[in-house]
Design an enzyme around this catalytic site. Sequence first.
Site, PDB file in Angstrom:
ATOM      1  N   THR A  83       2.154  -4.297   4.602  1.00 52.08           N
ATOM      2  CA  THR A  83       1.914  -4.606   5.805  1.00 52.08           C
ATOM      3  C   THR A  83       1.328  -6.073   6.237  1.00 52.08           C
ATOM      4  OG1 THR A  83      -0.447  -3.584   6.134  1.00 52.08           O
ATOM      5  CG2 THR A  83       1.368  -1.876   6.359  1.00 52.08           C
ATOM      6  N   ASP A  84       0.766  -6.510   5.427  1.00 55.11           N
ATOM      7  CA  ASP A  84       0.163  -7.769   6.035  1.00 55.11           C
ATOM      8  C   ASP A  84       1.099  -9.035   6.360  1.00 55.11           C
ATOM      9  OD1 ASP A  84      -2.298  -6.879   5.641  1.00 55.11           O
ATOM     10  OD2 ASP A  84      -2.852  -7.781   3.999  1.00 55.11           O
TER      11      ASP A  84
ATOM     12  N   THR B 154       0.712  -1.397   0.049  1.00 54.51           N
ATOM     13  CA  THR B 154      -0.018  -0.018  -0.100  1.00 54.51           C
ATOM     14  C   THR B 154       0.974   1.333   0.110  1.00 54.51           C
ATOM     15  OG1 THR B 154      -1.914  -1.074   1.145  1.00 54.51           O
ATOM     16  CG2 THR B 154      -1.844   1.052   1.248  1.00 54.51           C
TER      17      THR B 154
ATOM     18  N   LYS C  32       0.775  -7.285  13.362  1.00 59.44           N
ATOM     19  CA  LYS C  32      -0.267  -6.521  12.964  1.00 59.44           C
ATOM     20  C   LYS C  32      -1.271  -7.015  13.480  1.00 59.44           C
ATOM     21  CE  LYS C  32      -2.500  -4.787   8.915  1.00 59.44           C
ATOM     22  NZ  LYS C  32      -2.641  -4.761   7.463  1.00 59.44           N
TER      23      LYS C  32
END
Length: 429
Positions: free
Chosen positions: A179-180, A103, A258
């Site tokens: 980020t995942d 992202t 996360k």
Amino acid sequence: MSEYRGYEGNSLEFLKTNQIAVGDSVKITADITYSGIIMPRYEHSDDKHIVLKLKNGYNIGLEIANIEKIEKNQVTEKIIEKTESIEKTEGLPKILLLSTGGTIASKIDYRTGSVTPVLTAAELNASVPELAQIANIDAEVLFSEYSENIMPEHWLKIAEKINEYSKSDYSGIIVAHGTDTMHYTSSFLSFALAGFSIPIVLVGSQRSSDRASSDAALNLIGATKFITTSNAKGVYIVMHHDENDETVACHIGTRVRKNHTSKRGAFQTIGDVPAFIIAENQIQKNIKEDFFKTNEFQPRINLDTKVALVKYHPGYDSDLLEKIIEMGYKGIIFEGTGLGHIGRTMYDSVKKANDKGIFLGMTSQCIDGRVRMTVYESGRDLLNLGIIPLENMIPEVALVKAMWALGNSQNIEQVKKIMLENIASEISN
């Protein structure tokens, strides 16, 4: 960008009648008065609404029928593409920015409404002009993938690229990443590049870089400030500390997860406070020990992906474990209940795996705390069956470490030794 991109029918006629275009700064009177910028709409949207980006960065949809008045502000903030190059300043520290996608390196595609990874590393650098005041940043694209598509072979490419700069004059290296799965990558880099002489910082964002509400800019600025002022060896993840645009948290790359799907402060250090907190020009150091447990840099950039992460649950079918054994897996990380337990229906399969020389490690499904398999009889039974308790290692980190250990070992005994050795702060006090 088209003056009316995504608008059609009634909404297009409304904008043209009022001599308003995409990118214009306007004041709209409806149920209340709103100020903001007219944004493009996704193609195939209805023609009854216009989209306004408020000053706080969030988009709202306003129904045309409820708009009493729309006025164009005299000073119009047009949406621009920030791709111009950034000049280098003599005397500033140097940082290498590697882009892998995600992202943070994405834009909104107003044709589909989706976020697509299209920003280059150079564009990412140029989109945050504040960076040029802190450091001279060289940018390079390694690949452009959403984080769910990042595979172990990508970890190897990132590690090999970073290793090329082990004797460079860079003050640190930033890796822009989705980020995942970012904490999987940070874990591998922590083990493969243990002892690396300059900080390696993974940075992501929850919202794409071309959105005014994006967290990309603050995260990148925070990472750059951290590198240029902390001189801290290690592999870290830098993200928003909370929902406020004031502080950035710097997490140990092997002690972070996360923990929220979408909010900007999604990342949390497990079992402790973040290693560093960056607020404006101040950095608060919380870490008490060195990140790496060795000062000698000896890169070991290998892995073996034949490791399974098994999340135990009531009713788990032991045939699944049998299948893992049949498929030739060399390691199994159990994500057990509580202090480190799995049901007795799995014991026969566990014994078979141990007899075949498969590494068996135990972690916990609990977010915090240590595995302690000597408390209950069931835990002691599992110890006797060959399962190794992995302290308070996060399950995903244990998975990555087992892949790395298998790729750098000659036999199962070496794997066991490495898995119990605290290499990159993966086991905390």
